[in-house]
Design an enzyme around this catalytic site. Structure first.
Site, PDB file in Angstrom:
ATOM      1  N   ASP A   1       0.837  -1.207   0.005  1.00 47.37           N
ATOM      2  CA  ASP A   1       0.110   0.054   0.064  1.00 47.37           C
ATOM      3  C   ASP A   1       0.811   1.214   0.074  1.00 47.37           C
ATOM      4  OD1 ASP A   1      -3.362   0.393   0.738  1.00 47.37           O
ATOM      5  OD2 ASP A   1      -2.128   1.957   0.972  1.00 47.37           O
TER       6      ASP A   1
ATOM      7  N   LYS B   1      -0.734   3.008   7.336  1.00 47.65           N
ATOM      8  CA  LYS B   1      -1.690   1.821   6.933  1.00 47.65           C
ATOM      9  C   LYS B   1      -0.606   0.547   7.375  1.00 47.65           C
ATOM     10  CE  LYS B   1      -5.317   2.087   4.296  1.00 47.65           C
ATOM     11  NZ  LYS B   1      -5.942   1.996   3.001  1.00 47.65           N
TER      12      LYS B   1
ATOM     13  N   PHE C   1     -17.197 -10.108  -4.213  1.00 47.51           N
ATOM     14  CA  PHE C   1     -18.566  -9.902  -3.730  1.00 47.51           C
ATOM     15  C   PHE C   1     -18.696  -9.874  -2.245  1.00 47.51           C
ATOM     16  CE2 PHE C   1     -18.599 -12.405  -7.637  1.00 47.51           C
ATOM     17  CZ  PHE C   1     -19.030 -11.559  -8.476  1.00 47.51           C
TER      18      PHE C   1
ATOM     19  N   CYS D   1     -20.006   1.112  -1.488  1.00 44.83           N
ATOM     20  CA  CYS D   1     -20.197   0.513  -3.103  1.00 44.83           C
ATOM     21  C   CYS D   1     -21.377   0.721  -3.801  1.00 44.83           C
ATOM     22  CB  CYS D   1     -20.051  -1.075  -2.539  1.00 44.83           C
ATOM     23  SG  CYS D   1     -18.820  -1.445  -1.688  1.00 44.83           S
TER      24      CYS D   1
ATOM     25  N   LYS E   1     -24.108   0.555   7.906  1.00 46.09           N
ATOM     26  CA  LYS E   1     -24.811  -0.601   8.110  1.00 46.09           C
ATOM     27  C   LYS E   1     -24.349  -1.249   9.416  1.00 46.09           C
ATOM     28  CE  LYS E   1     -22.478  -4.262   5.787  1.00 46.09           C
ATOM     29  NZ  LYS E   1     -22.435  -5.405   4.736  1.00 46.09           N
TER      30      LYS E   1
HETATM   31  C1  UGA Z   1     -22.048  -4.667  -0.938  1.00 47.42           C
HETATM   32  C2  UGA Z   1     -22.814  -5.995  -1.480  1.00 47.42           C
HETATM   33  O1  UGA Z   1     -23.676  -6.578  -0.827  1.00 47.42           O
HETATM   34  C3  UGA Z   1     -21.405  -7.007  -1.777  1.00 47.42           C
HETATM   35  O2  UGA Z   1     -21.828  -8.157  -2.499  1.00 47.42           O
HETATM   36  C4  UGA Z   1     -20.281  -6.112  -2.553  1.00 47.42           C
HETATM   37  O3  UGA Z   1     -19.214  -7.124  -2.481  1.00 47.42           O
HETATM   38  C5  UGA Z   1     -20.168  -4.985  -1.887  1.00 47.42           C
HETATM   39  O4  UGA Z   1     -21.393  -4.186  -1.760  1.00 47.42           O
HETATM   40  C6  UGA Z   1     -19.099  -4.086  -2.653  1.00 47.42           C
HETATM   41  O5  UGA Z   1     -19.196  -4.001  -3.844  1.00 47.42           O
HETATM   42  O6  UGA Z   1     -17.762  -4.381  -2.371  1.00 47.42           O
HETATM   43  P1  UGA Z   1     -21.882  -3.902   1.509  1.00 47.42           P
HETATM   44  O7  UGA Z   1     -21.402  -2.422   0.876  1.00 47.42           O
HETATM   45  O8  UGA Z   1     -20.951  -4.345   2.570  1.00 47.42           O
HETATM   46  O9  UGA Z   1     -22.010  -4.661   0.182  1.00 47.42           O
HETATM   47  O10 UGA Z   1     -23.102  -3.742   2.070  1.00 47.42           O
HETATM   48  P2  UGA Z   1     -24.618  -4.475   1.971  1.00 47.42           P
HETATM   49  O11 UGA Z   1     -24.917  -5.610   2.924  1.00 47.42           O
HETATM   50  O12 UGA Z   1     -24.892  -4.605   0.589  1.00 47.42           O
HETATM   51  O13 UGA Z   1     -25.548  -3.130   2.209  1.00 47.42           O
HETATM   52  C7  UGA Z   1     -25.581  -1.949   1.365  1.00 47.42           C
HETATM   53  C8  UGA Z   1     -26.709  -0.912   1.984  1.00 47.42           C
HETATM   54  O14 UGA Z   1     -27.977  -1.520   1.697  1.00 47.42           O
HETATM   55  C9  UGA Z   1     -26.638  -0.631   3.544  1.00 47.42           C
HETATM   56  O15 UGA Z   1     -26.613   0.622   3.765  1.00 47.42           O
HETATM   57  C10 UGA Z   1     -27.902  -1.617   4.305  1.00 47.42           C
HETATM   58  O16 UGA Z   1     -28.205  -0.775   5.314  1.00 47.42           O
HETATM   59  C11 UGA Z   1     -28.805  -1.316   3.057  1.00 47.42           C
HETATM   60  N1  UGA Z   1     -29.915  -2.287   3.020  1.00 47.42           N
HETATM   61  C12 UGA Z   1     -29.454  -3.682   2.696  1.00 47.42           C
HETATM   62  C13 UGA Z   1     -31.034  -1.966   3.331  1.00 47.42           C
HETATM   63  O17 UGA Z   1     -31.498  -0.829   3.246  1.00 47.42           O
HETATM   64  N2  UGA Z   1     -31.967  -2.881   2.979  1.00 47.42           N
HETATM   65  C14 UGA Z   1     -31.691  -4.138   2.934  1.00 47.42           C
HETATM   66  O18 UGA Z   1     -32.607  -5.070   2.780  1.00 47.42           O
HETATM   67  C15 UGA Z   1     -30.403  -4.785   2.925  1.00 47.42           C
END
Ligand code: UGA
Length: 435
Positions: A32, A37, A151, A262, A325
């Site tokens: 990095d 870091k 993912f 993301c 989240k």
């Molecule tokens: C997301 C994808 O789920 C991963 O598969 C992907 O690898 C990742 O982005 C990435 O591109 O690196 P992540 O950003 O960790 O993962 O979070 P999620 O679990 O997808 O949640 C995203 C947002 O959606 C959060 O703010 C969560 O609170 C919200 N959310 C999720 C809702 O509002 N309702 C739901 O039912 C689920």
């Protein structure tokens, strides 16, 4: 002999990938450009909160299999170079900023040994991999490049990396695919689905998946708006449609919508790329997905105004949750903080609590007030907003909390609290999409 692996970029994705690869027995070096870091990681510590990763990474550093360096040449003996640098949204548009990806490729090309494989994991606009591959071959004709999108979900990063629900490899030769089969031998042994694709398809799988997830969330949040207008209950609606296995009940949690590093930037970069490709109409719907998502945040603010007054000046607002989240301290594009900041800007006095994300939140938004405990956060509050569904908030005792607030009104922005319990304790209970 076991493969040697380098991981370029040790942020969320890279640090997790490096630690997981080392735990599988590979010799791994994480590279990095940020020396601070690297110093922290070299001590076996991580600069963010991710359940299970701290222990795993510390173990691997201790074992000697995992090292970190800010010197690219320390990766010269690696057989496989994973490219895990960030691709944030550009400051002046919707597209992805590829500065770090491009710079890393140039750097790797300078030291990659003959026969080594560069494997892109970062989320990039379709067409990037082919461009980078051409550039790599120009600078270093004896190497090759593949794309292997990631993912992992924050909060489940280790589990998702060690046991992904599928592996997607974009390759241009059998030789490249075979190297990746060696890297992921443990997953193949547990029958993880393996999808071989060309480079553009592999890149597209990632943004298509995130777009679909964003669409699911905005779909249910659109239904929440309709439920509010028609006197329905979106939580019951989501449960009922989710029983249809073609729909499924996951990612149908209505509330203040998606944030993080993301989903929001990925759907925007996808739209920007489609426009460049002359296919913008195909992704026009993502504009609406983005709007519904932003609207969900506004609707909470409207509920606050409806309960308190149009003029929020001087009102005391308690906000539970700052992370985008639960089980994460990531505050990038956090819906919770966005709402907190907008309410504070309207003249209210906002106090935020979060079990893990207070430090990064305070760094980003020093104008907000922060409280070390839920009780302190709620003291004298005119309204309580539940905006990140941490387990500890679901377990709160609403009866005991009532003593701390000025007015017992709670808005559940995540539809995660037990409404009956809060009502029974004498709270006015509001939620998005529930009459
Ligand atoms: C997301 C994808 O789920 C991963 O598969 C992907 O690898 C990742 O982005 C990435 O591109 O690196 P992540 O950003 O960790 O993962 O979070 P999620 O679990 O997808 O949640 C995203 C947002 O959606 C959060 O703010 C969560 O609170 C919200 N959310 C999720 C809702 O509002 N309702 C739901 O039912 C689920």
């Amino acid at each position: 002999m076991a493969l040697k692996i380098s991981v370029i970029g040790t942020g969320y994705l890279g640090a997790t990938h490096a630690a997981c690869m080392a735990s599988l027995g590979f010799d791994v070096v994480g590279i990095d450009v940020d020396p601070a870091k690297i110093a922290l990681l070299s001590k076996g510590e991580i600069p963010f909160y991710e359940p299970g990763l701290d222990t795993l990474l510390a173990e691997q550093v201790k074992s000697g299999r995992l090292t970190f360096s800010s010197n690219f040449s320390d990766a010269s003996s690696a057989d496989v170079h994973f490219l895990c640098v960030g691709t944030p949204q550009v400051k002046d548009g919707l597209a992805a900023d590829l500065t770090c990806v491009n710079a890393s490729l140039e750097a790797i090309a300078g030291f990659a040994k003959a026969g080594s494989l560069v494997v892109g994991k970062s989320t990039v606009p379709v067409g990037t991999a082919a461009r980078l591959r051409a550039r790599l071959l120009e600078l270093n004709p004896d190497s090759d490049l593949a794309w292997n999108p990631e993912f992992l979900r924050e909060g489940f990063a280790v589990e998702d990396t060690l046991h992904p629900n599928r592996l997607v490899v974009g390759v241009t030769s059998d030789a490249a695919e075979n190297i990746l089969k060696d890297v992921y031998a443990a997953n193949l042994a547990e029958n993880t689905p393996w999808v071989r694709a060309d480079l553009p398809t592999a890149e597209l799988v990632k943004v298509a998946a995130n777009s679909f997830l964003a669409t699911k969330i905005s779909f249910i949040n659109a239904m929440a708006e309709i439920c509010e207008a028609a006197g329905g209950d979106v939580t019951i609606l989501a449960k009922a449609i989710g029983y249809d296995p073609r729909i499924g009940n996951r990612f149908l949690q209505a509330g203040i919508g998606f944030g993080g590093g993301c989903l929001p930037k990925d759907i925007r970069a996808f739209m920007a790329r489609a426009e460049e490709l002359g296919a913008s109409q195909a992704l026009e719907f993502l504009r609406e997905i983005d709007s519904i998502n932003i609207r969900a945040r506004q609707r909470v603010i409207e509920l606050v105004r409806r309960d308190l007054s149009e003029d929020l000046r001087g009102k005391k607002i308690a906000v539970l949750g700052a992370a985008f989240k639960p089980d994460s301290d990531d505050v990038r594009d956090s819906p919770a903080l966005d709402i907190a900041v907008q309410i504070q800007a309207a003249g209210a006095h906002v106090t935020v609590h979060d079990p893990k994300a207070m430090e990064p939140a305070a760094k980003r938004f020093p104008v907000l007030n922060f409280a070390q405990t839920v009780e302190e956060c709620l003291t004298g509050a005119d309204i309580v907003l539940h905006l990140t569904e941490w387990k500890m908030y679901r377990e709160l005792d609403p009866a005991a909390l009532k003593a701390h607030v000025a007015q017992a009104i709670v808005i559940d922005g995540r539809n995660a609290l037990d409404r009956e319990k809060w009502l029974a304790a004498g709270w006015k209970f509001r939620a998005l999409g529930r009459a």
